[in-house]
Write a protein that holds these residues in place. Structure first.
Motif, PDB file in Angstrom:
ATOM      1  N   VAL A 276       0.904  -0.640  -0.036  1.00 43.85           N
ATOM      2  CA  VAL A 276      -0.075   0.704   0.027  1.00 43.85           C
ATOM      3  C   VAL A 276       1.012   1.005  -0.150  1.00 43.85           C
ATOM      4  O   VAL A 276       2.184   1.147   0.910  1.00 43.85           O
ATOM      5  N   GLU A 277       0.792   2.098  -0.645  1.00 45.58           N
ATOM      6  CA  GLU A 277       1.154   2.562  -0.902  1.00 45.58           C
ATOM      7  C   GLU A 277       0.519   4.630  -0.275  1.00 45.58           C
ATOM      8  O   GLU A 277      -0.234   5.264  -1.229  1.00 45.58           O
ATOM      9  N   VAL A 278       0.479   5.127   0.189  1.00 39.81           N
ATOM     10  CA  VAL A 278       0.065   6.259   1.196  1.00 39.81           C
ATOM     11  C   VAL A 278       0.357   7.766   0.931  1.00 39.81           C
ATOM     12  O   VAL A 278       1.903   7.664   0.055  1.00 39.81           O
ATOM     13  N   THR A 279      -0.269   8.814   0.197  1.00 40.74           N
ATOM     14  CA  THR A 279      -0.558   9.655  -0.449  1.00 40.74           C
ATOM     15  C   THR A 279      -0.672  11.105   0.883  1.00 40.74           C
ATOM     16  O   THR A 279      -1.864  11.278   1.456  1.00 40.74           O
ATOM     17  N   PRO A 280       0.288  10.945   1.982  1.00 41.06           N
ATOM     18  CA  PRO A 280       0.421  12.533   2.489  1.00 41.06           C
ATOM     19  C   PRO A 280      -0.260  13.644   1.863  1.00 41.06           C
ATOM     20  O   PRO A 280      -0.686  13.861   0.754  1.00 41.06           O
ATOM     21  N   THR A 281      -1.393  14.135   2.717  1.00 43.17           N
ATOM     22  CA  THR A 281      -2.351  15.280   2.197  1.00 43.17           C
ATOM     23  C   THR A 281      -0.964  16.648   2.141  1.00 43.17           C
ATOM     24  O   THR A 281      -1.538  17.444   0.958  1.00 43.17           O
TER      25      THR A 281
ATOM     26  N   LEU B 148       1.479   3.505  10.356  1.00 42.29           N
ATOM     27  CA  LEU B 148       1.402   2.713  11.353  1.00 42.29           C
ATOM     28  C   LEU B 148       0.253   2.062  11.477  1.00 42.29           C
ATOM     29  O   LEU B 148      -0.307   1.029  11.361  1.00 42.29           O
ATOM     30  N   GLY B 149      -0.574   3.005  11.269  1.00 45.37           N
ATOM     31  CA  GLY B 149      -2.413   2.652  11.075  1.00 45.37           C
ATOM     32  C   GLY B 149      -2.435   1.960  10.041  1.00 45.37           C
ATOM     33  O   GLY B 149      -3.372   0.927  10.241  1.00 45.37           O
ATOM     34  N   VAL B 150      -2.281   2.277   8.556  1.00 45.41           N
ATOM     35  CA  VAL B 150      -2.477   0.943   7.904  1.00 45.41           C
ATOM     36  C   VAL B 150      -2.134  -0.666   7.951  1.00 45.41           C
ATOM     37  O   VAL B 150      -3.033  -0.969   8.240  1.00 45.41           O
ATOM     38  N   ARG B 151      -1.176   0.170   8.021  1.00 46.98           N
ATOM     39  CA  ARG B 151      -0.115  -1.376   8.349  1.00 46.98           C
ATOM     40  C   ARG B 151      -0.993  -2.405  10.048  1.00 46.98           C
ATOM     41  O   ARG B 151      -1.115  -3.633   9.593  1.00 46.98           O
ATOM     42  N   VAL B 152      -1.251  -1.921  10.794  1.00 48.76           N
ATOM     43  CA  VAL B 152      -1.665  -2.164  12.266  1.00 48.76           C
ATOM     44  C   VAL B 152      -3.117  -3.118  11.289  1.00 48.76           C
ATOM     45  O   VAL B 152      -3.509  -4.206  12.029  1.00 48.76           O
ATOM     46  N   ARG B 153      -4.064  -2.333  10.475  1.00 47.49           N
ATOM     47  CA  ARG B 153      -4.892  -2.838   9.941  1.00 47.49           C
ATOM     48  C   ARG B 153      -5.399  -3.675   9.371  1.00 47.49           C
ATOM     49  O   ARG B 153      -6.043  -4.541   9.654  1.00 47.49           O
ATOM     50  N   LEU B 154      -4.389  -4.245   8.430  1.00 50.79           N
ATOM     51  CA  LEU B 154      -4.030  -4.928   7.580  1.00 50.79           C
ATOM     52  C   LEU B 154      -4.055  -5.956   7.866  1.00 50.79           C
ATOM     53  O   LEU B 154      -4.041  -7.310   7.915  1.00 50.79           O
TER      54      LEU B 154
END
Length: 197
Positions: free
Chosen positions: A118-123, A135-141
């Motif tokens: 997953v590639e995250v794009t900061p605002t 880290l939140g995305v990683r923990v959720r997955l």
């Protein structure tokens, strides 16, 4: 915390513009409208068990089946995560996007471990919470996916001023484990993930 927001005025996507399977199924129903017109008038009767199916083959196929997981399902798992600064989801802020989710096959024929990237794009390019969001995305997955998936979350190249440093932190198992032992950070992550349940 409200006064110190990195991006006090983010771009917000309309919920109807977010990728969803529901939109695809509604479009399919409209396309099939003529053939399905009378199908809705006749009540459906579904058998719990097919009386003509061999019972031995039915039980064997259920045990060995592996549910396929695609990019849309990954997006559905993470798009509702709440942003740590704004009362909005990562999907509505376009921090996570369907085209930036990849399911990579196992690297070896002897392995059955696939990788979800997953590639995250900061605002904004100097977002101080990019590591927390990753880290939140990683923990959720890691909580939601079966153990046959390895999770790799990164900041999309060129979207953050320190993307290499943030990616190094997100990819380091020891740093991630240490971060998850921090009580304050876990409180932030719990609040972010509370919208996913």
């Amino acid at each position: 915390m409200d006064l110190d927001k990195d991006n006090a005025n983010p771009t917000i996507l309309n919920p109807s513009d977010l990728p969803s399977r529901r939109a695809e199924s509604a479009a399919r129903k409209r396309e099939d409208g003529a053939s399905g017109l009378f199908d809705r008038l006749i009540p459906r009767h579904e058998y719990l068990n097919d009386p003509f199916e061999d019972s031995a083959s039915a039980s064997d196929s259920d045990d060995d089946s592996v549910e396929a997981i695609d990019e849309q399902e990954i997006y559905d798992l993470i798009s509702n995560i709440s942003d740590p600064e704004h009362p909005l989801s990562l999907g509505s802020l376009a921090v996570v996007n369907l085209p930036d989710i990849y399911i990579l096959p196992p690297v070896s024929p002897l392995s059955n471990i696939s990788t979800v990237l997953v590639e995250v794009t900061p605002t904004i390019t100097h977002c101080s919470l990019a590591t927390v969001i990753g880290l939140g995305v990683r923990v959720r997955l890691e909580q939601a996916l079966p153990p046959r998936f390895r999770v790799d979350v990164r900041i999309k190249k060129g979207t953050h001023s320190t993307d290499e440093a943030v990616n190094k932190q997100l990819g380091d198992k020891e740093r991630v484990a240490a971060a998850l032992e921090n009580g304050t950070l876990m409180g932030v992550l719990r609040k972010m993930l509370s919208t996913c349940e």
